[in-house]
Design an enzyme around this catalytic site. Structure first.
Site, mmCIF file in Angstrom:
data_model
loop_
_atom_site.group_PDB
_atom_site.id
_atom_site.type_symbol
_atom_site.label_atom_id
_atom_site.label_comp_id
_atom_site.label_asym_id
_atom_site.label_seq_id
_atom_site.Cartn_x
_atom_site.Cartn_y
_atom_site.Cartn_z
ATOM 1 N N HIS A 7 0.982 -1.162 0.013
ATOM 2 C CA HIS A 7 -0.040 0.111 -0.045
ATOM 3 C C HIS A 7 0.884 1.435 0.162
ATOM 4 C CE1 HIS A 7 0.408 -0.688 4.236
ATOM 5 N NE2 HIS A 7 0.530 0.555 4.478
ATOM 6 N N HIS A 79 3.914 7.063 3.793
ATOM 7 C CA HIS A 79 4.988 6.077 3.586
ATOM 8 C C HIS A 79 4.629 5.117 2.554
ATOM 9 C CE1 HIS A 79 2.142 4.144 6.641
ATOM 10 N NE2 HIS A 79 2.435 3.063 5.634
ATOM 11 N N GLU A 130 7.678 1.093 4.846
ATOM 12 C CA GLU A 130 7.469 0.062 5.581
ATOM 13 C C GLU A 130 7.657 -1.278 5.021
ATOM 14 O OE1 GLU A 130 3.313 -0.069 6.569
ATOM 15 O OE2 GLU A 130 3.245 -1.402 8.183
#
Lengths: 134, 134
Positions: A7, A79, A130
């Site tokens: 994502h 992010h 991430e």
């Protein structure tokens, strides 16, 4: 090592307005909002054919996106999350290469219930990364 | 209306160093650099299973990413590109809904040789959105 883009997270000051933009103006399928108090955010998923966007609004007094929104009051890309097969192998490779893992260096349980780590944006051109083990 | 995430673009001050980070530290497949003087950037593609990252370095004196890098000297996520089936239908829907299309409002030929438009970040939570017709 890097797998799929799981994502892209966008921090927003007003989740209802942001959801309406993606649903009504951009014509995307969006989820209902989910409050994740243990992660300090309320999230709406924008579902796209190959990945998803996560719209994040701060929740509670100690949200991890509060500082970002103080600096970027309209919101912005916060992010990007990549999938990895084995998060400990990934961490060891990264630290061996000199990249900094945020926090204690031990994976935490992320918003999807999977082990995650965050990497220092200064090591990756100002981009907060991430890693999530599926 | 929104289709696949075609790419996430990351502006970088040093393309060679950024490419090495993604290739050697993160273990991703990267392309050779491509200079696109008519777009004011040199680009490296980071190939992921479901989409790609584009690392952009300014090229020439009038690069569209120069101002972003002046404000974010380490680099950062610059825009996100979504695919649409018909860019004129998309534009008309967006302007009807009150969203602002940058420039003249007429699609230009983007870095992949396809028609593209950019949307005003203020209308989308501080995120610069590119639409590309495949």
């Amino acid at each position: 090592m890097l797998g799929r883009v799981n994502h892209v997270a966008i921090a927003v000051p007003d989740l209802e307005a942001a959801t309406a933009s993606y649903r009504d103006t951009l014509g995307a399928a969006v989820s209902a909002p989910q409050s994740l108090p243990e992660h300090g955010v309320t999230v709406v998923f924008v579902k796209l054919p190959n990945t998803k966007i996560e719209l994040l609004e701060p929740l509670g007094t100690d949200s991890p996106i509060a500082a970002f929104l103080a600096k970027n009051p309209s919101g912005g890309m916060h992010h990007i999350c990549y999938e990895v097969d084995d998060i400990l192998v990934a961490r060891d490779r990264l630290t061996e290469k000199g990249a900094r893992v945020l926090g204690s260096g031990e994976p935490k349980t992320g918003a999807h219930g999977k082990p995650v780590l965050f990497l220092h944006p200064k090591d990756f051109n100002g981009t907060l990364i991430e890693l999530e083990q599926l």
